[in-house]
Enzyme design. Sequence first.
Site, mmCIF file in Angstrom:
data_model
loop_
_atom_site.group_PDB
_atom_site.id
_atom_site.type_symbol
_atom_site.label_atom_id
_atom_site.label_comp_id
_atom_site.label_asym_id
_atom_site.label_seq_id
_atom_site.Cartn_x
_atom_site.Cartn_y
_atom_site.Cartn_z
ATOM 1 N N CYS A 74 -50.121 50.769 108.197
ATOM 2 C CA CYS A 74 -48.915 49.949 108.126
ATOM 3 C C CYS A 74 -47.784 50.736 107.474
ATOM 4 O O CYS A 74 -47.947 51.267 106.380
ATOM 5 C CB CYS A 74 -49.205 48.697 107.306
ATOM 6 S SG CYS A 74 -47.721 47.765 106.934
ATOM 7 N N CYS A 80 -44.778 46.436 100.612
ATOM 8 C CA CYS A 80 -45.159 45.031 100.832
ATOM 9 C C CYS A 80 -46.300 44.631 99.907
ATOM 10 O O CYS A 80 -47.213 45.407 99.652
ATOM 11 C CB CYS A 80 -45.579 44.850 102.282
ATOM 12 S SG CYS A 80 -46.202 43.207 102.670
ATOM 13 N N CYS A 83 -50.945 43.427 101.668
ATOM 14 C CA CYS A 83 -52.249 44.094 101.745
ATOM 15 C C CYS A 83 -52.353 45.096 100.604
ATOM 16 O O CYS A 83 -51.416 45.845 100.357
ATOM 17 C CB CYS A 83 -52.383 44.873 103.053
ATOM 18 S SG CYS A 83 -52.337 43.855 104.527
ATOM 19 N N CYS A 160 -46.094 42.874 111.519
ATOM 20 C CA CYS A 160 -47.166 42.887 110.518
ATOM 21 C C CYS A 160 -48.501 42.969 111.234
ATOM 22 O O CYS A 160 -48.819 42.118 112.058
ATOM 23 C CB CYS A 160 -47.096 41.615 109.677
ATOM 24 S SG CYS A 160 -48.532 41.447 108.599
ATOM 25 N N GLN A 284 -58.184 27.057 108.028
ATOM 26 C CA GLN A 284 -58.566 28.439 107.723
ATOM 27 C C GLN A 284 -57.697 29.399 108.524
ATOM 28 O O GLN A 284 -57.451 29.165 109.705
ATOM 29 C CB GLN A 284 -60.042 28.652 108.071
ATOM 30 C CG GLN A 284 -61.000 27.859 107.194
ATOM 31 C CD GLN A 284 -61.250 28.514 105.846
ATOM 32 O OE1 GLN A 284 -60.768 29.599 105.566
ATOM 33 N NE2 GLN A 284 -62.007 27.834 105.008
ATOM 34 N N GLU A 334 -62.382 14.629 99.490
ATOM 35 C CA GLU A 334 -61.192 15.486 99.470
ATOM 36 C C GLU A 334 -60.090 14.778 98.684
ATOM 37 O O GLU A 334 -59.886 13.583 98.841
ATOM 38 C CB GLU A 334 -60.764 15.753 100.929
ATOM 39 C CG GLU A 334 -59.367 16.280 101.129
ATOM 40 C CD GLU A 334 -59.112 17.645 100.507
ATOM 41 O OE1 GLU A 334 -59.959 18.547 100.655
ATOM 42 O OE2 GLU A 334 -58.060 17.807 99.861
ATOM 43 N N ASP A 382 -67.113 23.582 99.096
ATOM 44 C CA ASP A 382 -66.165 24.649 99.433
ATOM 45 C C ASP A 382 -64.935 24.499 98.542
ATOM 46 O O ASP A 382 -63.862 24.126 99.011
ATOM 47 C CB ASP A 382 -65.807 24.534 100.930
ATOM 48 C CG ASP A 382 -64.901 25.644 101.416
ATOM 49 O OD1 ASP A 382 -64.615 26.575 100.644
ATOM 50 O OD2 ASP A 382 -64.461 25.577 102.580
ATOM 51 N N CYS A 409 -64.415 31.158 97.669
ATOM 52 C CA CYS A 409 -63.385 32.165 97.919
ATOM 53 C C CYS A 409 -63.099 32.956 96.647
ATOM 54 O O CYS A 409 -62.153 33.729 96.605
ATOM 55 C CB CYS A 409 -62.112 31.504 98.446
ATOM 56 S SG CYS A 409 -61.464 30.247 97.355
HETATM 57 N N1 SAH Z 1 -63.786 22.920 103.614
HETATM 58 C C1 SAH Z 1 -62.411 22.922 104.062
HETATM 59 C C2 SAH Z 1 -61.386 23.051 102.931
HETATM 60 C C3 SAH Z 1 -61.688 24.025 101.855
HETATM 61 S S1 SAH Z 1 -60.297 24.379 100.826
HETATM 62 C C4 SAH Z 1 -62.197 24.014 105.089
HETATM 63 O O1 SAH Z 1 -62.932 24.984 105.120
HETATM 64 O O2 SAH Z 1 -61.268 23.883 105.883
HETATM 65 C C5 SAH Z 1 -60.602 23.421 99.397
HETATM 66 C C6 SAH Z 1 -60.182 21.977 99.536
HETATM 67 O O3 SAH Z 1 -60.459 21.325 98.291
HETATM 68 C C7 SAH Z 1 -58.710 21.739 99.812
HETATM 69 O O4 SAH Z 1 -58.592 20.920 100.937
HETATM 70 C C8 SAH Z 1 -58.201 21.015 98.555
HETATM 71 O O5 SAH Z 1 -57.209 20.055 98.836
HETATM 72 C C9 SAH Z 1 -59.456 20.354 98.046
HETATM 73 N N2 SAH Z 1 -59.498 20.056 96.600
HETATM 74 C C10 SAH Z 1 -58.976 20.769 95.585
HETATM 75 N N3 SAH Z 1 -59.285 20.226 94.394
HETATM 76 C C11 SAH Z 1 -60.032 19.118 94.657
HETATM 77 C C12 SAH Z 1 -60.674 18.130 93.837
HETATM 78 N N4 SAH Z 1 -60.581 18.189 92.522
HETATM 79 N N5 SAH Z 1 -61.383 17.169 94.448
HETATM 80 C C13 SAH Z 1 -61.488 17.124 95.798
HETATM 81 N N6 SAH Z 1 -60.905 18.022 96.613
HETATM 82 C C14 SAH Z 1 -60.191 19.010 96.073
#
Ligand code: SAH
Length: 452
Positions: A74, A80, A83, A160, A284, A334, A382, A409
Amino acid sequence: MHDIKPGENYEILIDNMAHEGQGVGRIHGIAAFIEGALAGEKVVAQIDKVSKNYVIGHVVEILEKSKDRVDPLCPYSDKCGGCSLQHLSYEGQLKFKTQKVKDNLERIGKIYTRINDTIGMESPFRYRNKAQFPVGRVDNKIVTGFYSFHSHNIVPIESCMIQHEISDEIAMVVRNWIRKYNISVYDEKTGKGLIRHIVTRVAYKTKEVMAVIVINGDHIPYKEELINDLKENIKGLKSVILNINTRKTNVIMGDHNITVYGSDRIIDYISDIKFEISPLSFFQVNPVQTEVLYKKALENADLKNNETVIDVYSGIGTISLLAAQKAAFVYGIESVYQAVEDAKRNSHINNINNVKFISGDAEKVMPELADKGINADVVIMDPPRKGCDKSVLDAVIKINSPKIVYVSCNPSTLARDLRYLEDNGYRTIEVQPVDMFPYTYHVECVVKIEKK
Ligand code: SAH
């Protein structure tokens, strides 16, 4: 106290990599984090910042080069902030990510388990389905681009290599329209000017495209001209939206959207499930690797059509809906109300009825489910970067599900949470890192956890 000073040069042997990709060595016993250096290299570094226990610097000369060093592909890589691993071969990046996961799990969590090699992309370019370009003025010229490292200075960028080509093209069309009609651009310092950001969404399976113009106001001049330019030049254009953000804030988008062309949402697929994406939906960003990640998560869940599953942090329902195809019933939890509404809609358009989405903080909802005595065969989690709150883990432990699948993550909060689960009756069976963000230091993991 050491006597290393900013501006001084030192010869350093780099023996490790820090979690954001800087090379790490020592000067008179003090840890030195060197931007642009790789493990195994001997470099001359200039010191930029000193504190009591460590110093920060950057490479000025490479004396002995790592075999993993490559010339950045790049042209903007030295400016930038997007990355940080452009100087590391892709193979080297994958090794770095595996090592980073291992280091975190062992040092922070004292977790010694099977960690597989990071699954990379066959072609680690043009993988992002969402771009957010700041718009501004540099040397009195209207530009779009990205911010430089840890700053809000715009680096003008026309192409990019990790964004879809269509995102570059949308930025170009909007940039030309701004220049042609002399439209004002936002200035963060004064809070004045109209055009703030260009946000793009590109659906990789359906090829539908959304362009969002984030504005500091409630309308734009020469609107029809912009729409026509976009229609003429952007293949697959399904939606043009104005997003209103009149606050003086770093948050890119405001809450209010006005659709000025086409539909409010575009559609994309993950595996065979359809998802509607609106300007504010979390989706994602690497669609190719998302399938790899979720496939691994479901493989770990090993569903046989008769299980009850809880998907904590369910977003717009991606994992929940995939799991629902193979389970008896799925609960998705959520906190963002709009995401829950999207998840419900997504279950509806896919005709999936064995799911229930609960809107609320996991810290509150999970203990309630545990107190009610809910039985779950698998809990999938997640969480965002900060990981799980202790109250969520306590509820999972109380629910006593035999299997947990943790999608993470952030390896450091993952390590902390795994330690807590290990101390409370669970065992970490396998960790699979997946490269969702080539050329950046980020790494995602899918972890298989079972009751001891
Ligand atoms: N599993 C989904 C989203 C993962 S991202 C996917 O892969 O698309 C993490 C998610 O957790 C987000 O949508 C965020 O809004 C939610 N989040 C963050 N803090 C939270 C909490 N305290 N309780 C419930 N959800 C929460």
